[in-house]
Design a protein around this motif. Structure first.
Motif, PDB file in Angstrom:
ATOM      1  N   LYS A 236       0.855  -1.197   0.000  1.00  0.00           N
ATOM      2  CA  LYS A 236       0.000   0.000   0.000  1.00  0.00           C
ATOM      3  C   LYS A 236       0.889   1.244   0.000  1.00  0.00           C
ATOM      4  CE  LYS A 236      -0.020  -0.025   4.983  1.00  0.00           C
ATOM      5  NZ  LYS A 236       1.345   0.461   4.882  1.00  0.00           N
ATOM      6  N   PRO A 237       1.252   1.700  -1.202  1.00  0.00           N
ATOM      7  CA  PRO A 237       2.175   2.838  -1.292  1.00  0.00           C
ATOM      8  C   PRO A 237       1.603   4.080  -0.615  1.00  0.00           C
ATOM      9  CG  PRO A 237       1.190   2.316  -3.424  1.00  0.00           C
ATOM     10  CD  PRO A 237       0.815   1.236  -2.497  1.00  0.00           C
ATOM     11  N   THR A 238       2.499   4.843   0.002  1.00  0.00           N
ATOM     12  CA  THR A 238       2.096   6.102   0.618  1.00  0.00           C
ATOM     13  C   THR A 238       1.973   7.177  -0.456  1.00  0.00           C
ATOM     14  OG1 THR A 238       4.348   6.864   0.928  1.00  0.00           O
ATOM     15  CG2 THR A 238       3.431   5.443   2.647  1.00  0.00           C
ATOM     16  N   ASP A 239       1.562   8.362  -0.057  1.00  0.00           N
ATOM     17  CA  ASP A 239       1.388   9.452  -1.021  1.00  0.00           C
ATOM     18  C   ASP A 239       2.693   9.781  -1.737  1.00  0.00           C
ATOM     19  OD1 ASP A 239      -1.198   9.474  -0.251  1.00  0.00           O
ATOM     20  OD2 ASP A 239      -1.188  11.481   0.631  1.00  0.00           O
ATOM     21  N   ALA A 240       3.758   9.910  -0.963  1.00  0.00           N
ATOM     22  CA  ALA A 240       5.046  10.251  -1.575  1.00  0.00           C
ATOM     23  C   ALA A 240       5.512   9.136  -2.499  1.00  0.00           C
ATOM     24  CB  ALA A 240       6.083  10.510  -0.489  1.00  0.00           C
ATOM     25  N   GLU A 241       5.236   7.917  -2.107  1.00  0.00           N
ATOM     26  CA  GLU A 241       5.628   6.793  -2.948  1.00  0.00           C
ATOM     27  C   GLU A 241       4.815   6.768  -4.245  1.00  0.00           C
ATOM     28  OE1 GLU A 241       7.118   3.769   0.623  1.00  0.00           O
ATOM     29  OE2 GLU A 241       5.099   3.575  -0.214  1.00  0.00           O
ATOM     30  N   LEU A 242       3.567   7.138  -4.133  1.00  0.00           N
ATOM     31  CA  LEU A 242       2.725   7.176  -5.327  1.00  0.00           C
ATOM     32  C   LEU A 242       3.239   8.199  -6.331  1.00  0.00           C
ATOM     33  CD1 LEU A 242      -1.048   6.825  -4.420  1.00  0.00           C
ATOM     34  CD2 LEU A 242       0.263   5.581  -6.122  1.00  0.00           C
ATOM     35  N   GLU A 243       3.701   9.321  -5.836  1.00  0.00           N
ATOM     36  CA  GLU A 243       4.250  10.336  -6.741  1.00  0.00           C
ATOM     37  C   GLU A 243       5.379   9.742  -7.578  1.00  0.00           C
ATOM     38  OE1 GLU A 243       3.749  14.606  -4.434  1.00  0.00           O
ATOM     39  OE2 GLU A 243       5.537  13.408  -4.090  1.00  0.00           O
ATOM     40  N   ILE A 244       6.230   8.988  -6.903  1.00  0.00           N
ATOM     41  CA  ILE A 244       7.371   8.403  -7.595  1.00  0.00           C
ATOM     42  C   ILE A 244       6.912   7.319  -8.565  1.00  0.00           C
ATOM     43  CG2 ILE A 244       9.388   6.941  -7.228  1.00  0.00           C
ATOM     44  CD1 ILE A 244       9.950   8.661  -4.729  1.00  0.00           C
ATOM     45  N   LEU A 245       5.958   6.514  -8.141  1.00  0.00           N
ATOM     46  CA  LEU A 245       5.440   5.486  -9.043  1.00  0.00           C
ATOM     47  C   LEU A 245       4.836   6.121 -10.291  1.00  0.00           C
ATOM     48  CD1 LEU A 245       3.827   2.924  -6.565  1.00  0.00           C
ATOM     49  CD2 LEU A 245       5.764   2.552  -8.096  1.00  0.00           C
ATOM     50  N   HIS A 246       4.122   7.211 -10.120  1.00  0.00           N
ATOM     51  CA  HIS A 246       3.521   7.856 -11.288  1.00  0.00           C
ATOM     52  C   HIS A 246       4.589   8.301 -12.279  1.00  0.00           C
ATOM     53  CE1 HIS A 246      -0.747   7.836 -10.551  1.00  0.00           C
ATOM     54  NE2 HIS A 246      -0.600   8.273  -9.311  1.00  0.00           N
ATOM     55  N   VAL A 247       5.679   8.827 -11.756  1.00  0.00           N
ATOM     56  CA  VAL A 247       6.771   9.236 -12.656  1.00  0.00           C
ATOM     57  C   VAL A 247       7.319   8.027 -13.410  1.00  0.00           C
ATOM     58  CG1 VAL A 247       9.110  10.156 -12.764  1.00  0.00           C
ATOM     59  CG2 VAL A 247       7.408  11.243 -11.275  1.00  0.00           C
ATOM     60  N   LEU A 248       7.552   6.944 -12.674  1.00  0.00           N
ATOM     61  CA  LEU A 248       8.144   5.766 -13.316  1.00  0.00           C
ATOM     62  C   LEU A 248       7.165   5.100 -14.277  1.00  0.00           C
ATOM     63  CD1 LEU A 248      10.142   4.299 -10.297  1.00  0.00           C
ATOM     64  CD2 LEU A 248      11.043   5.438 -12.328  1.00  0.00           C
ATOM     65  N   TRP A 249       5.895   5.087 -13.926  1.00  0.00           N
ATOM     66  CA  TRP A 249       4.901   4.528 -14.846  1.00  0.00           C
ATOM     67  C   TRP A 249       4.866   5.332 -16.142  1.00  0.00           C
ATOM     68  CZ3 TRP A 249       0.935   4.251 -10.297  1.00  0.00           C
ATOM     69  CH2 TRP A 249       1.094   3.032  -9.621  1.00  0.00           C
ATOM     70  N   ALA A 250       4.982   6.627 -16.019  1.00  0.00           N
ATOM     71  CA  ALA A 250       4.882   7.482 -17.195  1.00  0.00           C
ATOM     72  C   ALA A 250       6.175   7.487 -18.011  1.00  0.00           C
ATOM     73  CB  ALA A 250       4.526   8.916 -16.782  1.00  0.00           C
ATOM     74  N   SER A 251       7.297   7.466 -17.327  1.00  0.00           N
ATOM     75  CA  SER A 251       8.574   7.654 -18.031  1.00  0.00           C
ATOM     76  C   SER A 251       9.372   6.382 -18.207  1.00  0.00           C
ATOM     77  CB  SER A 251       9.442   8.666 -17.262  1.00  0.00           C
ATOM     78  OG  SER A 251       8.728   9.858 -17.029  1.00  0.00           O
TER      79      SER A 251
ATOM     80  N   LYS B  57      27.441   2.914 -11.505  1.00  0.00           N
ATOM     81  CA  LYS B  57      27.414   3.754 -10.307  1.00  0.00           C
ATOM     82  C   LYS B  57      26.050   4.431 -10.135  1.00  0.00           C
ATOM     83  CE  LYS B  57      29.183   7.975  -8.315  1.00  0.00           C
ATOM     84  NZ  LYS B  57      29.664   9.318  -8.707  1.00  0.00           N
ATOM     85  N   THR B  58      25.548   4.946 -11.224  1.00  0.00           N
ATOM     86  CA  THR B  58      24.226   5.579 -11.189  1.00  0.00           C
ATOM     87  C   THR B  58      23.154   4.524 -11.403  1.00  0.00           C
ATOM     88  OG1 THR B  58      25.157   7.624 -12.087  1.00  0.00           O
ATOM     89  CG2 THR B  58      22.772   7.339 -12.231  1.00  0.00           C
ATOM     90  N   HIS B  59      22.387   4.235 -10.350  1.00  0.00           N
ATOM     91  CA  HIS B  59      21.393   3.173 -10.436  1.00  0.00           C
ATOM     92  C   HIS B  59      20.193   3.593 -11.293  1.00  0.00           C
ATOM     93  CE1 HIS B  59      23.996   1.784  -7.477  1.00  0.00           C
ATOM     94  NE2 HIS B  59      23.237   1.775  -6.400  1.00  0.00           N
ATOM     95  N   THR B  60      19.573   2.610 -11.887  1.00  0.00           N
ATOM     96  CA  THR B  60      18.352   2.856 -12.659  1.00  0.00           C
ATOM     97  C   THR B  60      17.199   2.083 -12.022  1.00  0.00           C
ATOM     98  OG1 THR B  60      19.562   3.184 -14.731  1.00  0.00           O
ATOM     99  CG2 THR B  60      17.231   2.611 -14.885  1.00  0.00           C
ATOM    100  N   TYR B  61      16.151   2.804 -11.705  1.00  0.00           N
ATOM    101  CA  TYR B  61      14.996   2.201 -11.015  1.00  0.00           C
ATOM    102  C   TYR B  61      13.825   1.982 -11.969  1.00  0.00           C
ATOM    103  CZ  TYR B  61      17.230   3.171  -6.501  1.00  0.00           C
ATOM    104  OH  TYR B  61      18.075   3.191  -5.433  1.00  0.00           O
ATOM    105  N   THR B  62      13.061   0.960 -11.668  1.00  0.00           N
ATOM    106  CA  THR B  62      11.869   0.634 -12.454  1.00  0.00           C
ATOM    107  C   THR B  62      10.739   0.269 -11.501  1.00  0.00           C
ATOM    108  OG1 THR B  62      13.349  -0.359 -14.093  1.00  0.00           O
ATOM    109  CG2 THR B  62      10.997  -0.816 -14.315  1.00  0.00           C
ATOM    110  N   ALA B  63       9.521   0.652 -11.861  1.00  0.00           N
ATOM    111  CA  ALA B  63       8.372   0.260 -11.046  1.00  0.00           C
ATOM    112  C   ALA B  63       8.238  -1.256 -11.067  1.00  0.00           C
ATOM    113  CB  ALA B  63       7.102   0.919 -11.566  1.00  0.00           C
ATOM    114  N   ALA B  64       8.115  -1.852  -9.901  1.00  0.00           N
ATOM    115  CA  ALA B  64       7.995  -3.305  -9.825  1.00  0.00           C
ATOM    116  C   ALA B  64       6.540  -3.714  -9.656  1.00  0.00           C
ATOM    117  CB  ALA B  64       8.825  -3.854  -8.661  1.00  0.00           C
ATOM    118  N   VAL B  65       5.668  -2.754  -9.533  1.00  0.00           N
ATOM    119  CA  VAL B  65       4.226  -3.020  -9.438  1.00  0.00           C
ATOM    120  C   VAL B  65       3.535  -2.266 -10.567  1.00  0.00           C
ATOM    121  CG1 VAL B  65       4.207  -3.409  -6.953  1.00  0.00           C
ATOM    122  CG2 VAL B  65       3.921  -1.085  -7.840  1.00  0.00           C
TER     123      VAL B  65
END
Lengths: 123, 123
Positions: B2-17, B60-68
């Motif tokens: 259950k992502p929090t509000d701040a986490e949702l913001e980040i998920l939205h960015v990753l879902w979109a980009s 060195k620079t990590h790359t993140y992806t939405a896992a959900v």
DNA sequence: TTCTATCTACGAATGATTTCGTAGTAAACA
DNA sequence: TGTTTACTACGAAATCATTCGTAGATAGAA
């Protein structure tokens, strides 16, 4: 203005039952989950300070009443939810809800009526 | 789960980009609100630990992806929201949303199509 | 190579929410 | 009247979410 989850539980009791004492509210809540009496008391005191509840303290046992309407509160919650979870897209929320919850025939009909009315407003 | 509000913001960015670095995500978030770089970093690290994100740390620079997925996440959020805010009444949520947000003609039509489909499923 | 910029990791402060124990007071009862 | 019961007030602990500063490492530039 933005009740927390625990506060919403209490509001739901008061909306459904009308003015109630802490004991009455606590009894309702207890049927759904474990919660101490003083926890309910404290929550209701905080909600009173926040203006979410009003109270009559003319007798030793106070009586609390919801100071915010169910409609207004849900309106606010929905606004916030559409923003945070659906990035403002209300129609996507609606479709998500309709897709995942099985509504009864009557409910579907009522929603259709509302849609037709909105159509005419748009014209 | 259950992502929090701040986490949702980040998920939205990753879902979109799609897969992004912390810096890229931070730049997106900065356009909407004040947020420090290390705040975004910390959040994404926590989300990685929770399993909300996956990451490639081969450089060195990590790359993140939405896992959900966006779908699954929103489904969960809706379930929870219907429970806490509408005591389980999905149709009342729908009507509240339709009443307060002006949907476009196209959106209304799409919702109607969905409703008709649900009707036939019910028969 | 040395310096600078960038990145990650870590720890910790802050604030909000939820929880309940304890103390004190008033009412009801024996 | 004295005792038990019920209620409020208060404080504070526990948890969680959010925030950022600092330190250390790596890579690239001078």
């Amino acid at each position: 203005m933005k009740p927390t989850d625990a506060e919403l539980e209490i509001l739901h009791v008061l909306w459904a039952s009308g003015p109630s004492t802490v004991r009455q509210v606590h009894e309702q809540l207890s049927q759904h989950r474990e919660i101490g009496y003083t926890t309910a008391l404290k929550l209701m005191q905080i909600m009173y300070e926040k203006g979410l509840l009003s109270r009559d303290d003319s007798s030793k046992t106070h009586t609390y009443t919801a100071a915010v309407s169910e409609e207004d509160t849900q309106r606010g919650l929905v606004s916030r939810f559409v923003e945070t979870a659906f990035r403002g897209s209300a129609s996507r929320l609606v479709m998500q809800v309709l897709g995942q919850h099985k509504a009864s025939r009557e409910e579907l009909d009522e929603i259709k009526r509302l849609l037709n009315q909105l159509d005419h407003d748009n014209d």
